[in-house]
Write an enzyme that holds these catalytic residues in place. Structure first.
Site, PDB file in Angstrom:
ATOM      1  N   ASP A 111      46.297  44.954  37.439  1.00  0.00           N
ATOM      2  CA  ASP A 111      45.692  43.334  37.708  1.00  0.00           C
ATOM      3  C   ASP A 111      45.490  42.868  36.450  1.00  0.00           C
ATOM      4  O   ASP A 111      44.348  42.810  35.734  1.00  0.00           O
ATOM      5  CB  ASP A 111      44.084  43.545  38.216  1.00  0.00           C
ATOM      6  CG  ASP A 111      43.853  41.856  38.934  1.00  0.00           C
ATOM      7  OD1 ASP A 111      44.214  41.193  37.883  1.00  0.00           O
ATOM      8  OD2 ASP A 111      42.589  41.979  39.553  1.00  0.00           O
ATOM      9  N   TYR A 140      45.020  30.318  38.228  1.00  0.00           N
ATOM     10  CA  TYR A 140      44.193  28.951  38.251  1.00  0.00           C
ATOM     11  C   TYR A 140      43.439  29.713  36.793  1.00  0.00           C
ATOM     12  O   TYR A 140      42.721  28.474  36.088  1.00  0.00           O
ATOM     13  CB  TYR A 140      42.947  28.932  39.068  1.00  0.00           C
ATOM     14  CG  TYR A 140      42.276  29.559  39.664  1.00  0.00           C
ATOM     15  CD1 TYR A 140      41.122  30.529  38.627  1.00  0.00           C
ATOM     16  CD2 TYR A 140      42.584  30.880  40.876  1.00  0.00           C
ATOM     17  CE1 TYR A 140      40.874  31.665  39.821  1.00  0.00           C
ATOM     18  CE2 TYR A 140      42.483  31.914  41.701  1.00  0.00           C
ATOM     19  CZ  TYR A 140      40.919  32.592  40.808  1.00  0.00           C
ATOM     20  OH  TYR A 140      40.342  33.234  42.122  1.00  0.00           O
ATOM     21  N   LYS A 141      43.391  30.935  36.376  1.00  0.00           N
ATOM     22  CA  LYS A 141      42.242  30.822  34.670  1.00  0.00           C
ATOM     23  C   LYS A 141      43.373  30.478  33.309  1.00  0.00           C
ATOM     24  O   LYS A 141      43.434  29.214  33.548  1.00  0.00           O
ATOM     25  CB  LYS A 141      41.924  32.499  34.498  1.00  0.00           C
ATOM     26  CG  LYS A 141      41.468  33.021  36.692  1.00  0.00           C
ATOM     27  CD  LYS A 141      41.167  33.965  35.932  1.00  0.00           C
ATOM     28  CE  LYS A 141      39.901  33.964  37.440  1.00  0.00           C
ATOM     29  NZ  LYS A 141      39.644  36.390  38.021  1.00  0.00           N
ATOM     30  N   ARG A 143      29.164  34.597  29.600  1.00  0.00           N
ATOM     31  CA  ARG A 143      30.445  34.828  29.268  1.00  0.00           C
ATOM     32  C   ARG A 143      31.007  33.507  28.787  1.00  0.00           C
ATOM     33  O   ARG A 143      30.826  32.363  29.057  1.00  0.00           O
ATOM     34  CB  ARG A 143      31.542  35.359  30.395  1.00  0.00           C
ATOM     35  CG  ARG A 143      31.277  35.731  31.289  1.00  0.00           C
ATOM     36  CD  ARG A 143      32.351  36.350  32.749  1.00  0.00           C
ATOM     37  NE  ARG A 143      32.373  35.219  33.461  1.00  0.00           N
ATOM     38  CZ  ARG A 143      33.945  35.060  34.364  1.00  0.00           C
ATOM     39  NH1 ARG A 143      34.743  36.514  34.643  1.00  0.00           N
ATOM     40  NH2 ARG A 143      34.225  34.232  34.921  1.00  0.00           N
TER      41      ARG A 143
HETATM   42  C1  LIG Z   1      39.693  36.156  38.932  1.00  0.00           C
HETATM   43  C2  LIG Z   1      39.934  37.348  39.729  1.00  0.00           C
HETATM   44  C3  LIG Z   1      40.665  37.421  41.183  1.00  0.00           C
HETATM   45  C4  LIG Z   1      40.027  36.531  41.916  1.00  0.00           C
HETATM   46  O1  LIG Z   1      41.426  36.963  43.308  1.00  0.00           O
HETATM   47  P1  LIG Z   1      41.406  35.039  44.191  1.00  0.00           P
HETATM   48  O2  LIG Z   1      42.140  35.967  45.503  1.00  0.00           O
HETATM   49  O3  LIG Z   1      41.951  34.426  43.670  1.00  0.00           O
HETATM   50  O4  LIG Z   1      39.769  34.821  44.528  1.00  0.00           O
HETATM   51  C5  LIG Z   1      41.275  38.779  41.163  1.00  0.00           C
HETATM   52  N1  LIG Z   1      40.767  39.720  40.045  1.00  0.00           N
HETATM   53  C6  LIG Z   1      40.100  39.526  39.206  1.00  0.00           C
HETATM   54  C7  LIG Z   1      40.007  41.403  38.189  1.00  0.00           C
HETATM   55  C8  LIG Z   1      39.600  38.630  39.041  1.00  0.00           C
HETATM   56  O5  LIG Z   1      39.499  38.326  37.573  1.00  0.00           O
END
Ligand SMILES: *Cc1c(COP(=O)(O)O)cnc(C)c1O
Length: 415
Positions: free
Chosen positions: A200, A225-226, A374
């Site tokens: 991930d 979106y990050k 954070r």
């Molecule tokens: C932000 C994040 C997600 C977000 O998942 P969404 O399906 O977009 O809500 C998933 N896994 C990790 C490790 C994250 O940091």
């Protein structure tokens, strides 16, 4: 490396010499805001609004349905995917942009387990991001065949991969602490034990150099979106190594993953390659904004980004340790460069109201339960002097007790 002589002047000098300094003007940031939350929602790139205006008024408004062909909407998932591939060390044709990270996790967990029949364990890290844990738990329940999710502490992952492990699911950079795992060590250990590897990259893509093909990774997912600045709820991405793509049996066998969607055949036949991992109609507006963010991001040098990100975080940790000493703050992020991503996490018993007080002063980070503050370090718009100013606000808020005002204790739905 601790630098005791750090001052606002030395940081201003670092900004003056910063090769990335010009990127800040490419973002539409409000005045008087120090933005340390690009790890949760990247800010608006200046080019995005114009690109969206064109997609909405021209492509959708005027050209209507013909835009699927004339503006190539239909290929957005793979075109944007190829741009993401450049940020994560993958090849063209190995990434698509679609759905959410959670949905992509479901697709790849199911696909991976089908590639390792007989093995029943998904191995992951205790304290992994909740959606990773929840989706993996749901997949085990759905299969109803004795599958289980096993959680172990981060430093025990490689030693815990036994011959019942079908898949190792690890988040490269931990959302709570900012600690970073070794892509090569864990991938190698998984493969040595006959298991598959799913990374991930939600807190890695656009934040740290990622070399998926160099380490021979099998699967990956991540957020748009990050650090990629794709906009709120931007489509996520998924990666499947080309050597595995035609072995995948997609669990969400929708028409956009069909070999010939516009044949409208009654029977499902998966498309060759990465495309079979698509499910339904692409989110055109979301992908358009994500592409605009990527087009800006890809003009920056990833090695410069990493170098500056490490420096910003290092300066932040040094200043917190010196200027906020004795104030009950624990630095939760590892100090070694190779062990951290692009954020600094601090622990404090009053983390929630302290963060609200910071936000009230325009220093925007976020809070993660139970006690973490954070601060995302996004080198395209965070300046070195911002580090000084943020730490001074933090020091003042704790020293004066400003954090204890009643309004800072009120909890919102999203933290
Ligand atoms: C932000 C994040 C997600 C977000 O998942 P969404 O399906 O977009 O809500 C998933 N896994 C990790 C490790 C994250 O940091």
């Amino acid at each position: 490396m601790t630098n005791p002589s750090i001052s606002r002047e030395t940081l201003a000098a670092a900004d003056a010499a910063d090769p990335l300094a010009g990127f800040r003007d490419e973002f539409d940031l409000p005045e008087n805001i120090l933005y340390f939350d690009g790890n949760s929602l990247g800010p608006l790139p200046r080019g995005t609004a114009a690109r969206m205006e064109q997609a909405i008024t021209q492509e959708w408004g005027r050209d209507l349905i013909g835009s699927w062909n004339s503006h190539d909407w239909i290929n957005l998932p793979s075109r944007v995917g190829d741009k993401i591939a450049r940020c994560i060390g993958a090849a063209p044709g190995e990434v698509v942009a679609a759905d959410s990270t959670s949905v992509n996790l479901f697709k790849l967990l199911m696909a991976a387990l089908r590639l390792r029949p007989g093995r029943k364990t998904i191995l992951t890290e205790t304290g992994n991001f909740p959606t990773d844990l929840y989706v993996a738990q749901g997949v085990c329940d759905l299969l109803g065949d004795g599958h289980e999710l096993r959680r172990v502490p981060g430093d025990e992952i490689t030693a815990s991969i036994d011959d019942d492990v079908a898949l190792v699911l690890v988040t490269h950079v931990n959302y709570q602490t900012g600690a970073m795992h070794s892509l090569v060590d864990i991938t190698q250990a998984a493969h040595d034990a006959g298991a598959l590897m799913l990374w991930d990259l939600s807190h890695s893509a656009g934040a740290v150099p990622v070399v998926l093909n160099l380490v021979d990774a099998d699967f990956a997912v991540g957020c748009g979106y990050k650090f990629l600045n794709g906009g709120p709820g931007a489509p996520a991405f998924l990666f499947v190594a080309s050597r595995l793509q035609d072995d995948i049996a997609p669990p969400l066998s929708g028409w956009m993953g069909h070999e010939a969607p516009f044949e409208f055949a009654d029977d499902y036949r998966p498309a060759p390659g990465i495309t079979r991992n698509l499910c339904g109609t692409p989110s055109v507006l979301g992908l358009t904004a994500l592409e605009a963010g990527l087009d800006l991001f890809l003009t920056a040098d990833m090695m410069e980004i990493r170098r500056k990100s490490l420096a910003l975080a290092d300066q932040f940790m040094t200043l917190v340790a010196t200027r906020c000493a004795g104030q009950g703050i624990v630095i939760a992020t590892p100090r070694a460069d190779t062990r951290r991503g692009s954020q600094v996490s601090l622990r404090h018993e009053n983390a929630y109201p302290i963060m609200q007080a910071l936000i009230a002063r325009g220093v925007i980070g976020d809070f993660r339960a139970p006690d973490t503050l954070r601060f995302g370090m996004a080198p395209l718009y965070v300046r070195h002097v911002d580090i000084w100013d943020a730490v001074e606000h933090l020091r003042d808020i704790i020293e004066t007790g400003d954090w204890d005002r009643p309004e800072f204790h009120a909890r919102s739905a999203v933290t």
